[in-house]
Write an enzyme that holds these catalytic residues in place. Sequence first.
Site: not given
Lengths: 571, 379
Positions: A15, A62, A65, A69, A482, A505, A550, A553
């Site tokens: 991502e 994101c 995922c 969030h 993640r 991330s 990802c 983020c």
Amino acid sequence: MAKTRVVVDPITRIEGHLRIEAQSENGKITKAWASSTQFRGIEIIMQGRDPRDAWAFTQRICGVCTAVHAVASCRAVEDALNIKIPANANTIRNLVTGMQFIQDHVIHFYHLHALDWVDVVSALSADPATAAKIAQSISPWPNNGEPELRAVQNRLKKFVGSGQLGIFTNGYWGHPAYKLPPEVNLIAVSHYLQALDWQRDVIRLHTVFGGKNPHPNFLVGGMASAINLDEAATINAVRLAELTGMIARARAFVEQVYWPDLLTIAGYYKEWGAIGSGVPNYLACGEFPEADVRDVDKLYFPRGIILDKDLTKVHEYDQAKVREYIHSSWYEYQKGDEAGLHPYEGETFPRYTGPKTPWTYLQDETKYTWMKAPRYEGRAMQVGPLARMLVAYASGHRDVRDIVGEALGKLKVGPEVLFSTLGRTAARGMETVLITRKMEQWLGELITRIGNGDTATFTKEKWEPSTWPAKSEGYGYLDAPRGALGHWVQIEGGSISRYQCVVPSTWNCSPRDAQGQAGPYEASLADNHPLLDPQRPLEILRTIHSFDPCMACGVHVLDAEGREVVEVKVQ
Amino acid sequence: MTPSFDPWVDGETLGEHLTSRGVSRRDFLKFCGEMAVVLGLGSMATARVARALEVLKRPSVIWLQLQECTGCVESVLRSADPTIGDLILDIVSLDYNHTLMAAAGEAVERAKQSAMAANKGKYLLVVTGSIPTKEGGIYTTIGGRTARTVIEEAAEGAAAILAVGACAHWGSIQAARPNPTGAVGVRDIIKNRAIVNVAGCPPIGDVVTATVVHYLTFNRLPDVDQEGRPLFAYGVRIHDQCSRRAHFDAGQFVESFDDEGARKGWCLYPVGCKGPETFSPCPIFQWNSRTSWPIGAGHPCIGCTEPNFWDTMTPFYGRLPNVGGYPIEKRVDTVGAALAIGAAAGITAHAIGTVLTQISRRKASHQVNTGNETEHDDG
């Protein structure tokens, strides 16, 4: 061989936007730099907004995922406003988050990670009959027959024969680091295609509760999907039956396809159990609350910290000990570049100081990324499936001990291989297996409660801003696919005065700090890490993908005067 | 230059196409040689690859992912007819896409350049994500180049552009107040190409693939409304097609989540539904193989197919028209008063319906501008 500078930008099958630079010598990487090359400023945008809207804004951090969030944001606001959600809402959020893990991890394995290990062109020369025999020897999955595998091979032959390779163009096919026999490659390609169809089905659990996926809807105080067994437009027996089917199909694919494929492929790449270990510290904030998210001792995956790979001790995690640094990041702090700020004091003043585009190298720059560097008591930390499995394993978690034992036993390796690129990839599969089994239990709990007449999904008391304190602040955690995710919100006069996220991330892709301590991507790439051909950096992709980056983020916050200051900085 | 709207389904092979485009035989064979090596066939197979390529039929799609969250690509992964597998293996040649490409770095950038050169004027450019413009656009770079540079280069040889999702449409969340990075949509950067906006955050995956299939099947882009959105999907106002509309007309409302009205599936207007102001296919196509849709699952519509919805439709739980998008005088004097009177009199439904109809944007049907017209407008 002389020292070679390597640039891989863009890193694909992740991502977002990530650039990796490295130096290699004699087939090994000596140093690496991870650079996040996108900044969006979402937390700046959130200042002054209604905190009940925050989940929708932060969800757009994101789209992969896509639930996590939003849930972390609801938890942060609920923490700030002291809202306790109904038991059904907690269970529904577990189901939604759980399916997010399952779908996300399977997509990661087949569509983002597999091509690092699976040579698609080699599958063309496989014997479908032999492939079927191999597949049937490792799994009872019904779609592993010779006709299915032959059909996939024919489709692939036609595709390649057209000369238009599309997404496979310029792939590193034939690279000596590919070790799978043609038949195993064919099985993996077949499951690559099956997984595309499978994920579309099982993720519909999000649509039942949240109306859509990606970006399903959530609600501060609970969930918006009302339950009424005597109404067609609500959660009823029809919907519960659909969910039962999706969860069963999710479990079947994970147990009969993903998990056996993972173990089979890992068997050909055991040397990757000694590659890419990197940062030796692991952080898990814990996930899947049994009842109340505040009850951190009752989480399915426990909370804790492992230091220096020492599995004999699990240290306590305390969010108050998190600090973010910008020594190597394109930001400024009012207290100077070496300060470390807790998220409740977090600042984001973007200040690009890098070279003009197009870039040649960033590795000679002090600042080289939009990612900040979070540290826990000064230490870089790995987060993600491996951190969760290690913390649970060291905590004596029975399910985790069993699944780790099963994997190590089948691969005939010791626990030391967990600290590696292979370990990160294997841990992702382990937790997927465990979560698919939990899903049935959570749905069962929901059904039992509904049967007992408890259909509440929302807490109304603190909905109206007039019931809120003048000032409040809250922390919402979620141990996401993640890794450990934290949202910190401060609310003043009914609107958001400060919002900060420290995301998985950000931990894993963090750059060097003032002490020169590299972040997890960087440390892993420089830890006993091969790179045979810098022009075809397949090995770099293996290790980077083992973290499942990802990148969207990786953006941060504002201080109390955020908007004014940002306008000064961003001209 | 006048953009070409002819995709490869018109029967022209790559060989003919390249000749007509003035690509030399030598350059073509050089490209084939590279392909042969990539395929593991060795350079001896160049002629074989060339023969295959010359009868090439699948149209090339270049997919740029700029300042975004990847939610739009994920949405396309959920498409059922055609599936993503059908799309990339059988229908188009997806020659560049970060999420799915096997190779990385220089190898994929080279693949993109080769595909753009071989299909100049013919390829379909799909864009997800916005373009940051502040600080010289430094807030998103790919391969060390800014998003703006990347899209300007790719637009040059594109037959048409699909701006997929709210970010590519108008900037979306990055462009929400105060827009720290100066994010804008494709139409703000590219003025000389036909652009279709497949709106939404994200759009329904099937709507994205349907737009591609429309283009390939009927040999032209679909007709669009004044926002550049395809009429086949965005000609519908949610409120007019809502499965809960009868409850609105009957004055049956959800006043609070999980109340009696919520448990009976009544109208979500009082808890903030933006359906009366939103043009979207959600109530008709629904989401994820027609499983449900936001209002169907009990949450108000947040208006995500409309431009500037992060500022004009918030607070999301604010009752229309008391949200950001309406001029204050209209709110207080006209609409608010009408609502108050209607509510007081207990005849909410008809009064609200009338007012909302009056303040709604009208859909407009017209063709996508051709490059020349737009250029002229700007000129």
